[in-house]
Enzyme design. Structure first.
Site, PDB file in Angstrom:
ATOM      1  N   HIS A  52      33.326 -23.878 -11.568  1.00 51.58           N
ATOM      2  CA  HIS A  52      33.720 -23.566 -12.949  1.00 51.58           C
ATOM      3  C   HIS A  52      34.581 -22.306 -13.039  1.00 51.58           C
ATOM      4  CE1 HIS A  52      29.990 -21.003 -12.874  1.00 51.58           C
ATOM      5  NE2 HIS A  52      30.757 -20.209 -13.618  1.00 51.58           N
ATOM      6  N   ASP A  66      28.824 -27.553  -8.384  1.00 52.71           N
ATOM      7  CA  ASP A  66      29.523 -26.398  -8.939  1.00 52.71           C
ATOM      8  C   ASP A  66      30.019 -25.462  -7.835  1.00 52.71           C
ATOM      9  OD1 ASP A  66      30.644 -24.845 -10.933  1.00 52.71           O
ATOM     10  OD2 ASP A  66      28.831 -23.667 -11.266  1.00 52.71           O
ATOM     11  N   SER A 108      29.553 -15.091 -11.376  1.00 51.50           N
ATOM     12  CA  SER A 108      29.606 -16.451 -10.843  1.00 51.50           C
ATOM     13  C   SER A 108      30.424 -16.513  -9.570  1.00 51.50           C
ATOM     14  CB  SER A 108      30.216 -17.392 -11.882  1.00 51.50           C
ATOM     15  OG  SER A 108      29.367 -17.537 -12.994  1.00 51.50           O
TER      16      SER A 108
END
Length: 393
Positions: free
Chosen positions: A129, A159, A236
């Site tokens: 993402h 992901d 992230s």
């Protein structure tokens, strides 16, 4: 009478003070034990001599040492995504504007995330993402060097994404293992949260094997590590470390409705997917096509929702109950049925739905996978040929 009351009040106050002192002392004793264990691990791995390089105090604690071990391999990733794209030479535009076609500046969205270097020749890993839909990726090293990054592959189900930059002799992150983690162990997160580069936070491993649905991202196929180390937007793709500076997870998810909760992909999963993405640009996810329910205490209570009383007495049953089979799926073709209780997948005895998923994930697409089930008090061996997970499912 008054003196007696004061004496009683003084006694109560003394008890409160003594009790509070005992509580504080107990907490301090517990913290001392936690730190002693961490320092013991630190000394076993690094030795008992203090590290003095780049230290103002003349020594470095285990957290700082772990960060020094991997910090230079953590990168910042800036991704630019086109929000508007239109072919100006299309007949529709020519007809509407005739020959006077206006010029448009595409709207762009810029995002920042983290990642870390897997190999000295410029192979990096991050979250899907972070880079998904990006037209351009900039990778900034801790020393300030900036490189153009090429997104080699993205796997939406886990992901995970991988990036390649043209560089050599880069520092790399040392990979550890998440298999033997125990809740309560120290956890260290490094990343670029909210634009603050090279931020370090610390906490503990709060829990293991959190299913993606429970984390709030049911479309993923991962069992997550839960930590209370502060993880914010921008973290992230960054690493989650143990006290030895080894990467045990890839920070990926934050629950917006909770504080002090973050989640990471186990490094074994991240490494396996990254290797496939670098090799062929995509990752394989073997798929059977079943819905499952673990026959633990809670699971047995829920059986009535699916089968009413048709299952009979399952109080002594163990395994994983099949509660649904997708039409025309590998499971349906192999005659796996609702009500079957899965006992083994391959040569692995299974007790939970997570264990079944792991066994299937480690199988080979198109090759026979033996699945042993209990069906109406009889043991049945089925031959299933997994296919690749359908993204539209």
């Amino acid at each position: 009478m008054i003196n007696q009351s004061f004496r009683q009040w003084g006694l109560y106050a003394s008890l409160i003070i003594v009790g509070g002192a005992i509580g504080v002392a107990s907490h301090a004793y517990w913290m001392q034990g936690q730190l002693s264990e961490a320092l013991q691990s630190y000394e076993e791995f690094y030795g008992s001599e203090p590290i003095t390089a780049n230290s103002r105090s003349g020594s470095v604690n285990f957290i700082a040492q772990a960060v020094q071990e991997v910090g230079s391999a953590v990168v910042r990733i800036d991704a630019t995504k086109d929000l508007y794209s239109q072919d100006m030479s299309s007949p529709l535009f020519k007809r509407f504007f005739d020959q006077d076609i206006p010029s448009f500046e595409p709207d762009v969205e810029q995002g920042t995330g983290s990642g870390f270097i897997l190999s000295s020749d410029g192979r990096l890993i991050t979250n899907a993402h972070v880079v998904e839909g990006s037209s351009m990726v900039k990778v900034t090293l801790k020393d300030g060097q900036v490189f153009d990054g090429k997104v080699i592959g993205i796997d939406e189900l886990t992901d995970i994404a991988v990036i390649k930059i043209e560089a050599n002799n880069l520092p790399t992150a040392k990979l550890g293992s998440a298999e033997a983690l125990i809740p309560g162990e120290w956890a260290i997160a490094i990343g670029n949260p909210l634009g603050f580069d090279n931020t370090v936070t610390i906490g503990i491993i709060s829990a293991l094997d959190r299913p993606s649905a429970q984390v709030g991202i049911p479309d993923k196929r991962v069992r997550f590590i839960q930590t209370d180390a502060a993880i914010n937007p921008g973290n992230s793709g960054g690493p989650l470390l143990n006290v030895r500076g080894e990467v045990i997870g890839l920070n990926t998810a934050i629950r917006t409705d909770a504080q002090g909760l973050g989640f990471a992909i186990p490094i074994e999963t991240a490494q396996r997917i990254a290797e496939q993405l670098f090799l062929k640009g995509k990752a394989d996810h073997p798929y059977l096509g079943i819905r499952m329910l673990t026959l633990n205490g809670e699971g047995k209570e829920r059986v009535k929702e699916y089968f009413s009383d048709s299952m009979g007495d399952i109080s002594d049953e163990q395994g994983v109950l099949v509660v649904g089979v997708v039409e025309d799926s590998p499971a349906a073709i192999a005659d796996l049925r609702e009500g079957d209780i899965i006992q083994k997948v391959g040569d692995r005895k299974v007790y939970t739905a997570i264990e079944v998923q792991e066994a299937v994930e480690n199988s080979v697409i198109g090759q026979v996978l033996l699945v042993e089930v209990k069906r109406q008090d009889k043991m049945v061996m089925l031959k299933v040929r997994p296919t690749n997970f359908p993204l539209t499912y």
